[in-house]
Structures are given as C-alpha cells and as structure tokens.
Design an enzyme around this catalytic site. Structure first.
Site, PDB file in Angstrom:
ATOM      1  N   LYS A 139       0.838  -1.207   0.000  1.00  0.00           N
ATOM      2  CA  LYS A 139       0.000   0.000   0.000  1.00  0.00           C
ATOM      3  C   LYS A 139       0.870   1.254   0.000  1.00  0.00           C
ATOM      4  O   LYS A 139       2.036   1.232   0.408  1.00  0.00           O
ATOM      5  CB  LYS A 139      -0.955   0.036   1.195  1.00  0.00           C
ATOM      6  N   GLY A 150       9.774  -0.330   4.651  1.00  0.00           N
ATOM      7  CA  GLY A 150       9.806   0.696   3.599  1.00  0.00           C
ATOM      8  C   GLY A 150       8.625   1.626   3.606  1.00  0.00           C
ATOM      9  O   GLY A 150       8.480   2.469   2.720  1.00  0.00           O
ATOM     10  N   ASP A 200      -2.417  -1.681  10.251  1.00  0.00           N
ATOM     11  CA  ASP A 200      -2.474  -1.699   8.782  1.00  0.00           C
ATOM     12  C   ASP A 200      -3.018  -3.023   8.236  1.00  0.00           C
ATOM     13  O   ASP A 200      -3.244  -3.157   7.035  1.00  0.00           O
ATOM     14  CB  ASP A 200      -1.076  -1.474   8.183  1.00  0.00           C
TER      15      ASP A 200
HETATM   16  P1  ATP Z   1       4.215   0.172   7.795  1.00  0.00           P
HETATM   17  O1  ATP Z   1       4.123   0.807   6.454  1.00  0.00           O
HETATM   18  O2  ATP Z   1       3.009  -0.696   8.143  1.00  0.00           O
HETATM   19  O3  ATP Z   1       4.612   1.082   8.907  1.00  0.00           O
HETATM   20  P2  ATP Z   1       6.720  -0.932   6.940  1.00  0.00           P
HETATM   21  O4  ATP Z   1       6.408  -1.233   5.516  1.00  0.00           O
HETATM   22  O5  ATP Z   1       7.528   0.300   7.199  1.00  0.00           O
HETATM   23  O6  ATP Z   1       5.378  -0.924   7.769  1.00  0.00           O
HETATM   24  P3  ATP Z   1       7.345  -3.703   7.331  1.00  0.00           P
HETATM   25  O7  ATP Z   1       8.025  -4.122   6.076  1.00  0.00           O
HETATM   26  O8  ATP Z   1       5.924  -4.092   7.491  1.00  0.00           O
HETATM   27  O9  ATP Z   1       7.507  -2.134   7.558  1.00  0.00           O
HETATM   28  O10 ATP Z   1       8.217  -4.300   8.529  1.00  0.00           O
HETATM   29  C1  ATP Z   1       8.567  -3.636   9.700  1.00  0.00           C
HETATM   30  C2  ATP Z   1       9.391  -4.601  10.572  1.00  0.00           C
HETATM   31  O11 ATP Z   1       8.566  -5.712  10.929  1.00  0.00           O
HETATM   32  C3  ATP Z   1      10.585  -5.177   9.853  1.00  0.00           C
HETATM   33  O12 ATP Z   1      11.745  -4.462  10.197  1.00  0.00           O
HETATM   34  C4  ATP Z   1      10.659  -6.628  10.304  1.00  0.00           C
HETATM   35  O13 ATP Z   1      11.674  -6.802  11.267  1.00  0.00           O
HETATM   36  C5  ATP Z   1       9.328  -6.915  10.984  1.00  0.00           C
HETATM   37  N1  ATP Z   1       8.554  -7.989  10.306  1.00  0.00           N
HETATM   38  C6  ATP Z   1       7.906  -8.990  10.913  1.00  0.00           C
HETATM   39  N2  ATP Z   1       7.293  -9.778  10.034  1.00  0.00           N
HETATM   40  C7  ATP Z   1       7.542  -9.295   8.829  1.00  0.00           C
HETATM   41  C8  ATP Z   1       7.180  -9.704   7.517  1.00  0.00           C
HETATM   42  N3  ATP Z   1       6.425 -10.790   7.285  1.00  0.00           N
HETATM   43  N4  ATP Z   1       7.593  -8.929   6.494  1.00  0.00           N
HETATM   44  C9  ATP Z   1       8.342  -7.823   6.734  1.00  0.00           C
HETATM   45  N5  ATP Z   1       8.739  -7.425   7.946  1.00  0.00           N
HETATM   46  C10 ATP Z   1       8.340  -8.139   8.997  1.00  0.00           C
END
Ligand code: ATP
Length: 303
Positions: A11, A99, A138
C-alpha cells in the site's frame, strides 16, 4: 487441500494526517490507503507446528521466528478457532522491508486468508478483520485492498470509490526506517517548533480527485504528516523527492513512514520514463513502476 498460495499487494498512503499524541501512546489518524501492484506471495502448507521461511532479496531483514507477522497472524487465527493447527508458511518477498509500504501487514493478511482456506475454517471477512486489527493497524486494510479511508489508529475502514487507474513510481531506499522512530521524531519536531497538531480530517478535494480518476488533481492533494520526520531521519529523501518533481511527477511524497518515496505519473509511459530518470540520477537503490488501486489478497492453490 495440502497447500494454499495467496498474493497480496503493498500500500501507499495518499493522505496520512496524524493527530495529537494520545494518552495510550497512539495517534488518531486519517489514513487514505491505496493498494498498488507490488506483491508478496504467501504459501501455507499443512504441517505440525508453526514455521516460516522468507525468500527474496530482502529476506535477511525479516525474522523467521514467532516475531514474523505472518506467523503471529496464523497463531491468532488458530487461537480464534480454538484448535492447535499447524502450518508452514513460505513468504516470497517483493514489498520493500521497513519501507513504509506495510509489507509485514500484507503478509499477516495473506497468512490469515491462506490459513482460513487451508484449515477449512470458512470464517467471514469480518472475523479476519477483527483478528487482523489486533496484529497491527495496517492489517485490516491489507485484507481489503482497493482504496479506503481508515480512522482511529487506521483500522476503522470505509472503502472509497475510485474513477480510474493511477500510475506510480516507487523509489526504493537502501535500508529501512522504523515506524515507531518516525512517529517519535514527528512528536519531537512538533514539540520543538511549538506546533499544535490539528484534529485529523479527510481531505475532500483528495476524495473528489479519486472519484473523478483525476491524476493531476490527486497529485496536488497527496499529503503525509510523517514526511518531515522521515526526511529529518533520512536527509537524502529530500533530494529523491526533488528529482521526481523535476522529472514531471504530478505528486511526490514519502510513503507512510518511509523511506520509500512515491511519485504519481500522468500515464504508464510517463511512469516508465520517470523510473528510468530516478535510476539514472542515482537518487534511489532502485525505482519500480506500479498501478493502483488493485484488489486485496487473491487465493490460488499449489498442488
Ligand atoms: P508500515 O508501512 O506498516 O509502517 P513498513 O512497511 O515500514 O510498515 P514492514 O516491512 O511491514 O515495515 O516491517 C517492519 C518490521 O517488521 C521489519 O523491520 C521486520 O523486522 C518486521 N517484520 C515482521 N514480520 C515481517 C514480515 N512478514 N515482512 C516484513 N517485515 C516483517
């Protein structure tokens, strides 16, 4: 049935309005979520016990134990069903890790859908939404897909009408940003500058641009209250955003808590050109094109 595979999209937040810090440590949000065509794939295979394996370039950054959000989702579903089910999950990761594109939440949503099918539970979406909300704010949107506005912590969702397809470029960064660290920096900046956070409100011009499928109007309305904090923690993002604007992006924002940057293009061709320009300027680890909105988790079966 031995195995179920679910493909689930990333997203981008078209509007992320962050209200004042609440007593419970959360913020009230207005969050316009938009699912885009960058996908993770989660395969659930019947097994005793719970295990998870991650494949893909960024696999090393994702935990392969009980901290993995997909395993937490599968365990929560088994608890909800009141049975000691087991599953082996294989995650093929394309969504950037940490990300700002909710990859972990997407995997949790995919695991809920895949295990619901694998274990023959037949639970309705409403139940999965409830279980998902306990895992992360989310996750409910990741179960829904399309475009929707979330309020509260982002988990109370209303689907939105969208009058067309939008073309995007995502500039992927080296390394991630921690979502709690970006919220903390947002609070710090507000305190240091004496900024009183307004009560978050959905942008009517943004909803109108979505309804009309008007990319130019949407580009002008993209807004992310976390952007100053993400740029403060990762100064190079200012240059990335500028480069996209210089190459004709209709809108340029940090995606969620970053560090991925999202650029709205005015056509598919423009998106391809813009991605090439960002790569050539060396302002991102990579730049990928995508379109949105796309539907939520899609089930396929593997033998
Ligand atoms: P958001 O946009 O919801 O704030 P994000 O995209 O910044 O999230 P994610 O990729 O969802 O971040 O991951 C955040 C942290 O969660 C990662 O650093 C990782 O250690 C942990 N994590 C646990 N499970 C997963 C998974 N299945 N995929 C990715 N990260 C995961």
């Amino acid at each position: 049935m031995n195995s179920v595979t679910v493909r689930v999209p990333a997203k981008v937040n078209l509007q992320l309005a962050v209200g004042p810090l609440r007593d419970d440590g959360y913020h009230d949000l207005v969050n316009v979520f938009h699912a885009v065509s960058i996908f993770d794939e989660v395969t659930a295979t019947a097994e005793t016990g719970m295990r998870v394996r991650v494949e893909g370039d960024s696999a090393g950054q994702v935990p392969e134990d009980d901290d993995n959000l997909a395993i937490r989702a599968a365990s929560a579903l088994a608890r909800h069903a009141g049975r000691s089910y087991g599953v082996s999950l294989l995650i093929r990761k394309s969504i950037p890790v940490a990300g700002g594109m909710a990859g972990g939440s997407a995997d949790a949503a995919a695991a809920l859908v895949a295990c619901n099918e694998l274990w023959g539970l037949g639970l309705p979406l409403a139940d999965l939404l409830e279980i998902g909300a306990d895992i992360g704010s989310d996750v409910p949107f990741a179960l829904l897909g399309g475009t929707a506005v979330g309020t509260g912590r982002g988990e109370r969702l209303t689907p939105l009408e969208v009058g067309g397809t939008f073309h995007w470029v995502f500039a992927l960064a080296e390394g991630g940003l921690s979502t709690p660290a970006v919220y903390a920096e947002c609070d710090r900046i507000r305190e240091a500058t004496g900024t009183e956070a307004a009560w978050p409100q959905t942008s009517e011009p943004l909803l109108d641009a979505l309804r009309r499928g008007d990319a130019k109007a949407l580009g002008a309305e993209l807004a992310n209250d976390l952007q100053p904090a993400a740029v403060m923690l990762r100064r190079s993002l200012a240059r990335t955003l500028d480069a996209g604007r210089e190459h004709g992006a209709l809108g340029a924002i940090v995606s969620g808590s970053g560090p991925t940057c999202a650029f709205l293009a005015d056509s598919e061709t423009h998106a391809v050109e813009l991605a090439a320009a960002l790569r050539a300027e060396g302002v991102a680890r990579d730049a990928v094109t995508a379109h949105g909105p796309v539907p939520g988790p899609a089930v396929g079966q593997r033998p």
